[in-house]
Write a protein that holds these residues in place. Sequence first.
Motif, PDB file in Angstrom:
ATOM      1  N   MET A   1      14.042  62.414  31.501  1.00 54.50           N
ATOM      2  CA  MET A   1      15.399  62.834  30.633  1.00 54.50           C
ATOM      3  C   MET A   1      14.684  63.638  29.821  1.00 54.50           C
ATOM      4  SD  MET A   1      18.198  63.367  31.726  1.00 54.50           S
ATOM      5  CE  MET A   1      19.247  63.804  29.812  1.00 54.50           C
ATOM      6  N   THR A   2      15.008  64.781  29.549  1.00 53.14           N
ATOM      7  CA  THR A   2      14.775  65.427  28.173  1.00 53.14           C
ATOM      8  C   THR A   2      15.490  65.147  27.420  1.00 53.14           C
ATOM      9  OG1 THR A   2      17.019  67.486  28.823  1.00 53.14           O
ATOM     10  CG2 THR A   2      14.557  67.580  29.364  1.00 53.14           C
ATOM     11  N   LYS A   3      15.301  65.672  26.064  1.00 59.09           N
ATOM     12  CA  LYS A   3      16.152  64.729  25.281  1.00 59.09           C
ATOM     13  C   LYS A   3      17.525  64.894  24.815  1.00 59.09           C
ATOM     14  CE  LYS A   3      16.473  65.789  19.490  1.00 59.09           C
ATOM     15  NZ  LYS A   3      15.897  67.332  18.795  1.00 59.09           N
ATOM     16  N   ALA A   4      18.629  64.468  24.402  1.00 61.40           N
ATOM     17  CA  ALA A   4      20.000  64.561  24.614  1.00 61.40           C
ATOM     18  C   ALA A   4      20.320  65.528  23.504  1.00 61.40           C
ATOM     19  CB  ALA A   4      21.107  63.297  24.472  1.00 61.40           C
ATOM     20  N   ARG A   5      20.989  66.438  23.945  1.00 65.98           N
ATOM     21  CA  ARG A   5      21.412  67.918  23.127  1.00 65.98           C
ATOM     22  C   ARG A   5      23.093  68.238  23.050  1.00 65.98           C
ATOM     23  NH1 ARG A   5      20.143  70.699  28.485  1.00 65.98           N
ATOM     24  NH2 ARG A   5      21.778  72.440  27.545  1.00 65.98           N
ATOM     25  N   ARG A   6      22.771  68.358  21.624  1.00 68.88           N
ATOM     26  CA  ARG A   6      25.190  68.397  21.075  1.00 68.88           C
ATOM     27  C   ARG A   6      25.590  69.523  21.333  1.00 68.88           C
ATOM     28  NH1 ARG A   6      23.993  67.040  16.036  1.00 68.88           N
ATOM     29  NH2 ARG A   6      24.200  69.235  15.008  1.00 68.88           N
ATOM     30  N   ILE A   7      26.785  69.643  22.287  1.00 73.90           N
ATOM     31  CA  ILE A   7      27.005  71.164  23.135  1.00 73.90           C
ATOM     32  C   ILE A   7      28.862  70.927  22.620  1.00 73.90           C
ATOM     33  CG2 ILE A   7      27.280  72.142  25.527  1.00 73.90           C
ATOM     34  CD1 ILE A   7      25.468  70.719  26.398  1.00 73.90           C
ATOM     35  N   LEU A   8      28.652  71.907  21.931  1.00 73.19           N
ATOM     36  CA  LEU A   8      30.527  72.489  21.961  1.00 73.19           C
ATOM     37  C   LEU A   8      30.522  73.513  22.886  1.00 73.19           C
ATOM     38  CD1 LEU A   8      32.979  72.720  20.045  1.00 73.19           C
ATOM     39  CD2 LEU A   8      32.019  74.035  19.156  1.00 73.19           C
ATOM     40  N   VAL A   9      32.166  73.450  24.333  1.00 72.24           N
ATOM     41  CA  VAL A   9      32.200  74.116  25.014  1.00 72.24           C
ATOM     42  C   VAL A   9      33.654  74.284  24.486  1.00 72.24           C
ATOM     43  CG1 VAL A   9      33.247  74.119  27.792  1.00 72.24           C
ATOM     44  CG2 VAL A   9      31.040  72.804  26.592  1.00 72.24           C
ATOM     45  N   THR A  10      34.269  75.627  24.618  1.00 73.05           N
ATOM     46  CA  THR A  10      35.461  76.068  24.719  1.00 73.05           C
ATOM     47  C   THR A  10      35.537  76.397  25.794  1.00 73.05           C
ATOM     48  OG1 THR A  10      35.232  78.161  23.263  1.00 73.05           O
ATOM     49  CG2 THR A  10      35.143  75.735  21.996  1.00 73.05           C
ATOM     50  N   MET A  42      24.655  64.145  32.016  1.00 73.05           N
ATOM     51  CA  MET A  42      23.329  64.167  31.810  1.00 73.05           C
ATOM     52  C   MET A  42      23.364  63.568  30.496  1.00 73.05           C
ATOM     53  SD  MET A  42      21.424  66.146  34.177  1.00 73.05           S
ATOM     54  CE  MET A  42      19.882  67.707  33.081  1.00 73.05           C
ATOM     55  N   GLY A  43      23.922  62.962  30.036  1.00 68.97           N
ATOM     56  CA  GLY A  43      23.527  62.392  28.949  1.00 68.97           C
ATOM     57  C   GLY A  43      23.575  63.078  27.169  1.00 68.97           C
ATOM     58  N   HIS A  44      24.493  64.478  27.487  1.00 71.61           N
ATOM     59  CA  HIS A  44      24.425  65.272  26.792  1.00 71.61           C
ATOM     60  C   HIS A  44      25.902  64.512  26.101  1.00 71.61           C
ATOM     61  CE1 HIS A  44      21.086  67.483  27.727  1.00 71.61           C
ATOM     62  NE2 HIS A  44      21.487  67.499  28.967  1.00 71.61           N
ATOM     63  N   GLU A  45      25.950  65.627  24.495  1.00 75.40           N
ATOM     64  CA  GLU A  45      26.916  65.115  23.874  1.00 75.40           C
ATOM     65  C   GLU A  45      27.778  65.958  23.747  1.00 75.40           C
ATOM     66  OE1 GLU A  45      27.476  64.814  19.434  1.00 75.40           O
ATOM     67  OE2 GLU A  45      25.764  64.110  19.916  1.00 75.40           O
ATOM     68  N   VAL A  46      28.562  66.330  24.487  1.00 78.76           N
ATOM     69  CA  VAL A  46      29.898  67.554  24.553  1.00 78.76           C
ATOM     70  C   VAL A  46      30.893  66.983  23.734  1.00 78.76           C
ATOM     71  CG1 VAL A  46      30.810  68.919  26.115  1.00 78.76           C
ATOM     72  CG2 VAL A  46      28.974  67.417  26.470  1.00 78.76           C
ATOM     73  N   THR A  47      31.967  68.072  23.450  1.00 79.53           N
ATOM     74  CA  THR A  47      33.288  68.348  22.777  1.00 79.53           C
ATOM     75  C   THR A  47      34.062  69.490  23.524  1.00 79.53           C
ATOM     76  OG1 THR A  47      32.167  67.471  20.343  1.00 79.53           O
ATOM     77  CG2 THR A  47      34.501  68.368  20.687  1.00 79.53           C
ATOM     78  N   GLN A 531      21.407  60.666  35.794  1.00 78.71           N
ATOM     79  CA  GLN A 531      19.721  60.660  35.530  1.00 78.71           C
ATOM     80  C   GLN A 531      19.081  59.952  36.699  1.00 78.71           C
ATOM     81  OE1 GLN A 531      19.020  59.063  31.473  1.00 78.71           O
ATOM     82  NE2 GLN A 531      21.164  60.344  31.001  1.00 78.71           N
ATOM     83  N   PHE A 532      18.300  60.696  37.381  1.00 83.86           N
ATOM     84  CA  PHE A 532      17.824  60.048  38.901  1.00 83.86           C
ATOM     85  C   PHE A 532      16.801  59.288  39.393  1.00 83.86           C
ATOM     86  CE2 PHE A 532      20.723  63.938  40.222  1.00 83.86           C
ATOM     87  CZ  PHE A 532      21.754  62.469  40.665  1.00 83.86           C
ATOM     88  N   GLY A 533      15.774  59.856  38.242  1.00 80.03           N
ATOM     89  CA  GLY A 533      14.257  58.316  38.017  1.00 80.03           C
ATOM     90  C   GLY A 533      13.740  58.786  39.430  1.00 80.03           C
ATOM     91  N   ASP A 534      13.177  58.048  39.838  1.00 82.45           N
ATOM     92  CA  ASP A 534      12.573  58.181  41.532  1.00 82.45           C
ATOM     93  C   ASP A 534      13.685  57.580  42.405  1.00 82.45           C
ATOM     94  OD1 ASP A 534      11.082  57.498  43.343  1.00 82.45           O
ATOM     95  OD2 ASP A 534      10.664  55.326  42.899  1.00 82.45           O
ATOM     96  N   ILE A 535      13.387  58.918  43.111  1.00 89.03           N
ATOM     97  CA  ILE A 535      14.499  59.404  44.105  1.00 89.03           C
ATOM     98  C   ILE A 535      13.737  58.612  45.551  1.00 89.03           C
ATOM     99  CG2 ILE A 535      14.574  60.827  45.824  1.00 89.03           C
ATOM    100  CD1 ILE A 535      15.270  62.265  43.654  1.00 89.03           C
ATOM    101  N   GLU A 536      12.733  58.060  45.632  1.00 90.94           N
ATOM    102  CA  GLU A 536      12.555  57.006  46.349  1.00 90.94           C
ATOM    103  C   GLU A 536      13.759  56.167  46.940  1.00 90.94           C
ATOM    104  OE1 GLU A 536       8.840  55.983  49.321  1.00 90.94           O
ATOM    105  OE2 GLU A 536       8.354  58.231  47.762  1.00 90.94           O
ATOM    106  N   ALA A 537      13.073  55.086  45.130  1.00 92.75           N
ATOM    107  CA  ALA A 537      14.144  53.989  44.959  1.00 92.75           C
ATOM    108  C   ALA A 537      15.948  54.304  44.799  1.00 92.75           C
ATOM    109  CB  ALA A 537      13.800  54.139  43.390  1.00 92.75           C
TER     110      ALA A 537
END
Length: 576
Positions: A1-10, A42-47, A531-537
């Motif tokens: 998982m990449t770093k959480a991003r801050r996203i503004l959506v309009t 995906m774990g991002h901070e969305v407004t 955040q799926f991680g190991d697909i087999e798991a």
Amino acid sequence: MTKARRILVTSALPYINGVKHLGNLAGSMLPADVYSRMMRLMGHEVTYICATDEHGTPAELAAQAAGISVQEYCDEQYEIQRKAGEGFNLSFDWFGRTSRPANRKATQHFAQALEANGLIEERTSKQVYSIDDGRFLPDRYVEGTCPTCGFEKARGDQCDNCGRLLDPVDLIDPYSSVSGSKNIEIRETNHLYLLQTQMQDRIREWVNSKGKNWPNLAVSIANKWLDEGLIARSITRDLSWGIDVTDADGNPRPGFEEKVFYVWFDAPIGYISATQEWAEATGGDWEALWRTDKGADETEYVQFMGKDNVAFHTVSFPVTLLGSGEPWKTVDKLKAFNWVTWYGGKFSTSNKRGVFMDQALSLLPADYWRWYLIANAPEGSDAAFTWEGFQSAVNSDLANVLGNFVNRITKYTASKFDGKVPDAGTSGDAEAWMVAELKERLPRLIEHYEAMEFRKAAAETRAIWAAGNEYLTKAEPWVKYKTDVDAAAIGVRTGLNLAALFGIIAQPIIPDAGKKILDALGIPEDKRSFQFGDIEALLDALPHGHEISPPDVLFQKIEDSQVEEWAEQFGGGDQA
């Protein structure tokens, strides 16, 4: 998982005048919602911010026709639109209004900042006055023949035939589209003009830089306006409903007591003021989203709109933001959509052609519409809505591929394994095949969402569901149960874990169905992310012995008789 991003959506602000149709929904609010949901998963901070666009002549005229004040009219319509958005599960963090005090203050602030920077000047202009209507006519309420291409129903601000920007005084044989009267004259009136010409090179440079992250549709529209050359545009109108024009001290500007700011000046500023309202109501930090001196450089700003709004968002609004000389955040990614058409023609309330948001929800739950509109998003070209296509998508994708899979595996678990996840059996070829499919398809699904390619995201989602059905055909737990319960158990356990995965990936587009599946399988809220991680798991994630309960039927098939009835009621088929 990449770093959480801050996203503004309009998403483009829906105009207050009337309930929006499915094309409006598909071209801005719905994809913005799907994207926002996905980014949160995906774990991002969305407004996600939206609002009703409430000023301008159409609201005045509609209120007049209804015999109520404009404020009452807008109050009623706001509630209708808010409920329709709620009914479609649009996950706004804030749904504001451009008529609120925050937008008045912000709009007046921008006008003063632009004027201080020499980008606004007062000019005497000629404007169309309708003697029979007793009023100056806003640009789009003057119609006539286009002086460029000869189109006879050109509006005063733009010709829909050749796309040329117009001044209403240039129209040949102009008339009032309010009353149809040709008893009009050109009168002089004072207005404030935004000197966009001075920002031509700066906006070109900005479009060249930011446009790398936009679809071709958006870039080509911006460049068309720039190539034609920006002109000074009036940002005030002779109206009573709107944001009043003030001087630097906040007092009424002399000579402008009966004028207001043009709706297209104040509407996009509503993104900022609605975010300010959100912050005040929730304790959020609006400056971290909008002010680059307060951390907004770390924010990704993503806009969604139909193609008719692109020019204002790629030229006019950036002129306001950049021209203010203040550190405002400008858009990073702009997703523009073509039209959803009704059997190739336009939606029309008066001609009973097309379905509007409130009507759609009276026919079927939101997920049915959400799926079809995203799976057929008008990205590369216009997309025609047809009842037959809608019926096919719902019956095939939702009822057969997803609904049937979840129904079969959960009911079989209830009848043969006491409604519990079995723990016997070991993985074999069928499970290895499924793992390989998911390893290829899940990253691709995420890529499509990141690229805001919604048709591809829906197609990949369906392909994963279809792969699960193919897995059950290979695993054959119902056949194996007769001779080897352990061999059946691995198929059932894998199938249940796939059902959980299918519920997770359903969430952005069809959130109600996703929730029903995940609730029935007893999946905790913190295990519903992308955040799926190991697909087999993933295929053995549910605890052995965990209790599940079959959900109610997720999707009812649409019958031919329903299609016939709806085509009669709303147009379509032979009615087109």
